[in-house]
Scaffold this motif. Structure first.
Motif, short mmCIF file in Angstrom:
data_model
loop_
_atom_site.label_atom_id
_atom_site.label_comp_id
_atom_site.label_asym_id
_atom_site.label_seq_id
_atom_site.Cartn_x
_atom_site.Cartn_y
_atom_site.Cartn_z
N ASP A 93 5.15 6.33 -10.08
CA ASP A 93 5.99 6.09 -8.47
C ASP A 93 7.86 7.06 -8.84
OD1 ASP A 93 4.56 5.61 -6.60
OD2 ASP A 93 3.95 3.43 -7.29
N GLY A 150 0.86 -1.71 -0.06
CA GLY A 150 0.01 -0.28 -0.41
C GLY A 150 1.17 2.04 0.24
N GLU A 151 2.26 1.32 0.59
CA GLU A 151 2.98 2.68 0.79
C GLU A 151 4.04 2.25 1.32
OE1 GLU A 151 2.55 5.13 4.09
OE2 GLU A 151 0.34 3.18 4.54
N PRO A 152 5.14 2.58 1.17
CA PRO A 152 6.67 2.91 0.57
C PRO A 152 6.29 2.05 2.84
CG PRO A 152 6.42 4.39 0.02
CD PRO A 152 5.12 4.29 0.60
N GLN A 206 0.04 -1.82 -7.69
CA GLN A 206 -0.77 -0.38 -7.75
C GLN A 206 -2.03 -1.29 -9.22
OE1 GLN A 206 1.12 1.51 -10.95
NE2 GLN A 206 1.42 3.28 -9.28
N THR A 207 -3.18 -0.10 -8.31
CA THR A 207 -4.96 -1.00 -8.94
C THR A 207 -4.56 -1.62 -10.48
OG1 THR A 207 -5.90 0.36 -7.73
CG2 THR A 207 -7.12 -0.07 -9.10
N ARG A 243 4.85 8.57 -4.74
CA ARG A 243 4.83 9.33 -6.03
C ARG A 243 5.36 10.13 -6.50
NH1 ARG A 243 0.68 5.31 -8.53
NH2 ARG A 243 0.02 7.38 -9.42
N ASP A 299 7.82 -7.99 0.84
CA ASP A 299 7.18 -5.92 0.77
C ASP A 299 6.99 -6.04 -0.61
OD1 ASP A 299 6.99 -3.17 0.43
OD2 ASP A 299 9.09 -2.91 1.14
N THR A 300 5.96 -5.74 -0.51
CA THR A 300 5.13 -6.25 -2.54
C THR A 300 4.26 -4.70 -3.23
OG1 THR A 300 2.20 -6.19 -1.73
CG2 THR A 300 4.49 -8.02 -2.68
N ARG A 334 -5.28 5.60 -1.93
CA ARG A 334 -4.91 6.87 -3.08
C ARG A 334 -6.02 7.65 -2.86
NH1 ARG A 334 -3.29 4.04 -8.81
NH2 ARG A 334 -3.45 6.09 -9.21
C1 6R9 Z 1 -2.17 -2.14 -4.57
C2 6R9 Z 1 -1.97 -0.64 -4.12
C3 6R9 Z 1 -0.83 2.59 -5.58
C4 6R9 Z 1 0.35 3.28 -5.87
C5 6R9 Z 1 1.91 3.01 -5.30
C6 6R9 Z 1 2.53 2.88 -4.97
C7 6R9 Z 1 1.83 2.53 -3.44
C8 6R9 Z 1 1.82 0.22 -2.95
C9 6R9 Z 1 3.51 -0.15 -2.08
C10 6R9 Z 1 3.60 1.17 -2.16
C11 6R9 Z 1 6.17 1.19 -1.83
C12 6R9 Z 1 4.94 -0.56 -1.94
N1 6R9 Z 1 2.10 1.20 -3.43
N2 6R9 Z 1 2.41 -0.89 -2.65
N3 6R9 Z 1 4.97 2.17 -2.40
N4 6R9 Z 1 5.98 0.56 -1.70
N5 6R9 Z 1 4.67 -1.91 -1.33
O1 6R9 Z 1 -1.88 -0.06 -2.96
O2 6R9 Z 1 -3.24 -0.20 -5.06
O3 6R9 Z 1 -4.37 1.38 -4.08
O4 6R9 Z 1 -3.81 1.49 -6.59
O5 6R9 Z 1 -1.85 2.48 -4.71
O6 6R9 Z 1 0.80 3.14 -3.60
O7 6R9 Z 1 2.77 4.68 -4.11
O8 6R9 Z 1 1.88 3.77 -6.62
P1 6R9 Z 1 -3.01 1.33 -4.84
#
Ligand code: 6R9
Length: 652
Positions: free
Chosen positions: A504, A391-393, A419-420, A519, A415-416, A530
Motif C-alpha cells: 500500500d 476493506g478500502e480507503p 490486510q489478510t 495499492r 477506520d481500520t 482483493r
Molecule cells: C482487511 C482486508 C487488504 C487491502 C489493503 C488495503 C485495503 C483495507 C483499508 C484499506 C484503506 C482501510 N484496505 N482496509 N485501505 N483504508 N481502512 O481488507 O484485507 O482483503 O487482504 O485487503 O485492502 O489496500 O492492502 P484484504
C-alpha cells in the motif's frame, strides 16, 4: 497510485467525546503510554498481554523474529494452548447462557441465537465427526459454507483438534475452489446444499461436485442441509453433516497445541500468479485478533457486535469468529445482503437485535448512501454507539454520511487499515483516545511500527507520502505462504530490506496520522475484495479468441475500483459485442462473480517497453480518462499504440 480518496480534507477533526475518554477501555494517556511501552519494551508488553489468553503452558519466549535472510517469524514459541478452549470452553464458567452468536438469516423472519453452552456442544460434536473422518492435527479441511453458524462451528472444530482450515468464500467458482483444495491438500471439504442471498440460492454442493471433478486431491464431503434444496450425494464420498453430528459425542477433550501450530490458511490475491495461501498460526494470531477487537471496538460486556463481512475473508475470521469469541462477546452473523428485502435491511437488523457496534465496508456505505437518507432515518439505531470501516480507503464524503446519518453524529467511526497478511488491525483510531479525521486510518495500534519509504527504500521523515512498510513484527503477522516460503520472502521482504512491505501507499500528515492511498502494486480492490490483475489476465488469455490481455483498476463511484481489461484478439478474430459479453461471462465463470470485468476495451496491441514489458502505468491513466499526464513515455517501443488506445477510449 490507485484508489486514493479524491479529497483529503486535512483540517477536519472530530474530537474524542468526553464520555468516551472517560468510559472507554483506553483514553489518550493510556494509548500513548502503552504504545511507547509496546515498542520500547516489547517483550514485557506482550508477555503481559499474553495473559489475557488461557494457556496450558504459559510462554516464556515471547518473540523470535528475523525479517532478513532466513526470514522467520515466531511468537510465544514455547507456549501451549487450544484456540477453541479460548473461544468457547473458558467462557462456560461465567457466561454459559450468554448468547455467543446471533444468526440473522437472509429471511428477515428467521434468526437463531446460540449460547456459549450450545456453541460448546456443537463444536465438540463436529470435532468428533472430524476425528471419525480421520482428520488429524496438521491436516487441512476446506470450508465452503454460506454465512451460517455452522461455518463458525467448523472453524472452531478444526482448531479444537489442531487441524488447519481453509475457508473458501461461497462466491468463488468451482475452478477457484478446486485450485484451493489442491494447493492446501485438503483431506475433507465441509459444505452445504446451498447458500441463500437476497432470496436466491447459491448452489454450493453442485459447485463442490464440479470442483472435485478436476482436483488431484480427492477429499470427502460433509454436507449441511441449509436451504432445503435437493442434492446428489455420492455414496462413500459424501456424508450428511447434521446426521453425523447428532450421532457424535457432545464432548471432545481439548488437546493443547504449540502456539505456532498452524490455525488456518486463507487464500488472497497478490500482484503475480495464483492466489497465495496466507498461513496464520495459533497463539500470536488469537492474541492479536482478540486484543484489537477489544480495544478498537471498545468491546465491553453487554455490547452486541456486528461485523458484516463474510467468513470467507480475513475480516470474517478475525472479527466475526476468533476475536469476538475469544473475548466472550456476542457476535452477529448475517446471511443476507444490505438491499434485501428492502434497502433498510442493515438498519432494521440493528434495531431488531439492538446492535451497539457495527463494522462494515465503504463500498456498502457508498451504495446505501446513494439511496438517500430516508431508508436510514425511518429506523431508530439508538442502540448504536460505535461504527467501523474496513476493506478500502473510505472517501470523506461517505465517512461524513456514515457519521451524520447512520450514527446520528453520536458514534465515533474507526477506520481500520489492515490486510489478510496482518491477521488483525494495524492502523486505526481507538475510539476513546484518537481524534478522528474523515479518510484517515490515523495511528498505529500497539506494537505496530510503520514507516514511509521512497522507491529506493529510503525512509521519509515527517509529513510525506510513499510506500508503507512495517519495521518490526507483531503477533498476528502471517508466518509463511503455505508450501512456498520463498514466495513469502520475495513478496513481502525483498522490496525493502529488513521490513515488511504492505503493497500500500500512504501519506503522513503533521499530526503523524496515516492516510492510506491504495495499492502500489498490481492488486486491485473492487468493493473491498482483493483481486490480482494477473489472475484476471490469465483467465482472459485462457479463452481461445484472446491473444493478450492487460488488466488495470480504474476509479469507480460505488466499487472504489472497477476492472478494466485491454484485450488483444487472436489474428483473424474480429471484435464483436457478442464476444465482449462472452469474455465477461468467461471471467466470471473462471474466477467468480467478484471478478466480473466492468469494461473490456479491444486493443490492437498493448503499449510495451523495448524490453517487452507492458506499461501498466499508461494503461491505468487511459482507463481513468487521464490522457494529459501520461508520464514518461520515452521508453515506449511503439508510441502510436498509445494514441490508438486513447482514441478508442474516448469513444465510450
Ligand atoms: C482487511 C482486508 C487488504 C487491502 C489493503 C488495503 C485495503 C483495507 C483499508 C484499506 C484503506 C482501510 N484496505 N482496509 N485501505 N483504508 N481502512 O481488507 O484485507 O482483503 O487482504 O485487503 O485492502 O489496500 O492492502 P484484504
Amino acid at each position: 497510485m490507485q484508489g486514493a480518496p479524491k479529497e483529503m480534507v486535512m483540517g477536519e477533526v472530530y474530537k474524542v467525546p468526553t464520555a468516551w475518554s472517560r468510559d472507554s477501555l483506553c483514553n489518550l494517556a493510556d494509548y500513548q503510554r502503552l504504545y511507547r511501552q509496546s515498542l520500547e519494551d516489547s517483550d514485557t508488553f506482550w508477555r503481559e498481554q499474553a495473559k489475557t489468553l488461557k494457556w496450558d503452558k504459559l510462554p516464556t519466549r515471547i518473540k523470535n523474529v528475523s525479517f532478513v535472510d532466513p526470514v522467520s517469524i515466531k511468537w510465544f514459541e514455547d507456549g501451549e494452548l487450544n484456540v477453541s478452549v479460548n473461544c468457547v470452553d473458558r467462557h462456560l464458567k461465567d457466561r454459559a447462557d450468554q448468547v455467543a452468536i446471533i444468526w440473522e438469516s437472509d429471511d428477515p423472519g428467521v434468526d437463531r441465537k446460540i449460547t456459549y453452552r450450545e456453541l460448546h456442544e456443537k463444536v465438540c460434536r463436529l470435532a468428533n465427526v472430524l476425528k471419525d473422518q480421520g482428520i488429524k492435527a496438521g491436516d487441512c479441511v476446506t470450508i465452503y459454507l454460506p454465512m451460517i453458524p455452522e461455518a463458525a462451528y467448523a472453524m472452531l472444530a478444526c482448531a479444537r483438534i489442531g487441524a488447519m482450515h481453509s475457508v473458501v468464500f461461497g462466491g468463488f467458482s468451482p475452478d477457484s475452489l478446486a485450485d484451493r483444495i489442491d494447493d492446501s491438500g485438503a483431506k475433507l471439504v465441509i459444505t452445504a446444499d446451498a447458500g441463500v442471498r437476497g432470496g436466491k440460492h447459491v448452489p454450493l454442493k453442485a459447485n463442490a461436485d464440479a470442483a472435485l471433478k478436476r482436483t488431484t486431491q480427492q477429499p470427502r464431503l460433509l454436507v449441511f442441509n441449509h436451504a432445503g434444496t435437493a442434492v446428489e450425494m455420492v455414496s462413500g464420498r459424501d456424508f450428511d453433516a447434521t446426521d453425523l453430528m447428532a450421532e457424535a459425542s457432545p464432548f471432545c477433550e481439548p488437546v493443547a497445541f504449540n502456539a505456532e501450530q498452524p490455525l488456518f490458511i486463507l487464500y488472497t490475491s497478490g500482484s503475480t500468479g495464483k492466489p497465495k495461501g496466507v498461513l496464520h498460526t495459533s497463539g500470536g494470531y488469537l492474541l492479536y485478533a482478540s486484543m484489537t477487537h477489544r480495544y478498537v471496538f471498545d468491546y465491553q460486556d453487554g455490547d452486541i457486535y456486528w461485523c458484516t463481512a463474510d467468513v470467507g475473508w480475513v475480516t470474517g475470521h478475525s472479527y466475526i469468529v476468533y476475536g469476538p469469541l475469544a473475548n466472550g462477546a456476542t457476535t452477529l452473523m448475517f446471511e443476507g445482503i444490505p438491499s434485501y428485502p428492502t434497502i433498510s435491511r442493515f438498519w432494521e437488523v440493528i434495531d431488531k437485535h439492538k446492535v451497539s457496534i457495527f463494522y462494515t465496508a465503504p463500498t456498502a456505505i457508498r451504495a446505501l448512501m446513494q439511496q438517500g437518507d430516508d431508508p436510514v432515518r425511518r429506523t431508530s439505531r439508538q442502540s448504536l454507539r460505535l461504527l467501523g470501516s474496513v476493506g478500502e480507503p473510505i472517501n470523506p464524503e461517505a465517512w461524513r454520511w456514515y457519521y451524520r446519518v447512520v450514527g446520528d453524529e453520536r458514534c465515533p467511526i474507526v477506520d481500520t487499515w489492515w490486510q489478510t497478511e496482518t491477521g488483525g488491525i494495524l492502523i486505526t483510531p481507538l475510539p476513546g483516545a484518537t481524534d478522528l479525521k474523515p479518510g484517515s486510518a490515523t495511528l498505529p495500534f500497539f506494537g505496530v511500527d510503520p514507516a514511509i519509504v521512497d522507491g529506493e527504500g529510503r525512509e521519509l521523515a515527517g509529513v510525506t507520502e510513499g510506500n508503507l512498510i512495517i519495521r518490526d513484527s507483531w503477533p498476528g503477522q502471517m508466518r509463511t505462504v503455505f508450501g512456498d516460503h520463498e514466495r513469502f520472502v520475495q513478496t513481502y521482504f525483498s522490496t525493502f530490506k529488513g521490513a515488511y512491505f504492505t503493497g500500500d501507499g500512504a501519506r503522513r500528515d503533521e499530526d503523524g496520522y496515516y492516510w492510506i492511498t491504495g495499492r502500489v502494486d498490481d492488486v486491485i480492490n473492487v468493493s473491498g475484495h482483493r483481486l490480482g490483475t494477473a489472475e484476471i489476465e490469465s483467465a482472459l488469455v485462457a479463452h481461445e479468441a484472446v491473444s493478450e490481455a492487460a488488466v488495470v483498476g480504474f476509479p469507480h463511484d460505488l466499487k472504489g475500483q472497477g476492472i478494466f481489461c485491454y484485450v488483444t484478439l487472436q489474428k483473424g478474430i474480429e471484435p464483436a459485442e457478442a464476444l465482449r459479453k462472452e469474455l465477461v461471462a468467461w471471467v466470471r465463470r473462471e474466477i467468480g462473480p467478484i471478478a466480473t470485468p466492468d469494461i473490456i476495451q479491444w486493443a490492437p496491441s498493448l503499449p510495451k517497453t523495448r524490453s517487452g514489458k507492458i506499461m501498466r502505468r499508461i494503461l491505468r491513466k487511459i482507463a481513468a480518462n487521464e490522457f494529459d499526464n501520461l508520464g514518461d513515455v520515452t521508453t515506449l517501443a511503439e508510441p502510436a499504440v498509445v494514441e490508438e488506445l486513447i482514441t478508442e477510449r474516448r469513444t465510450f
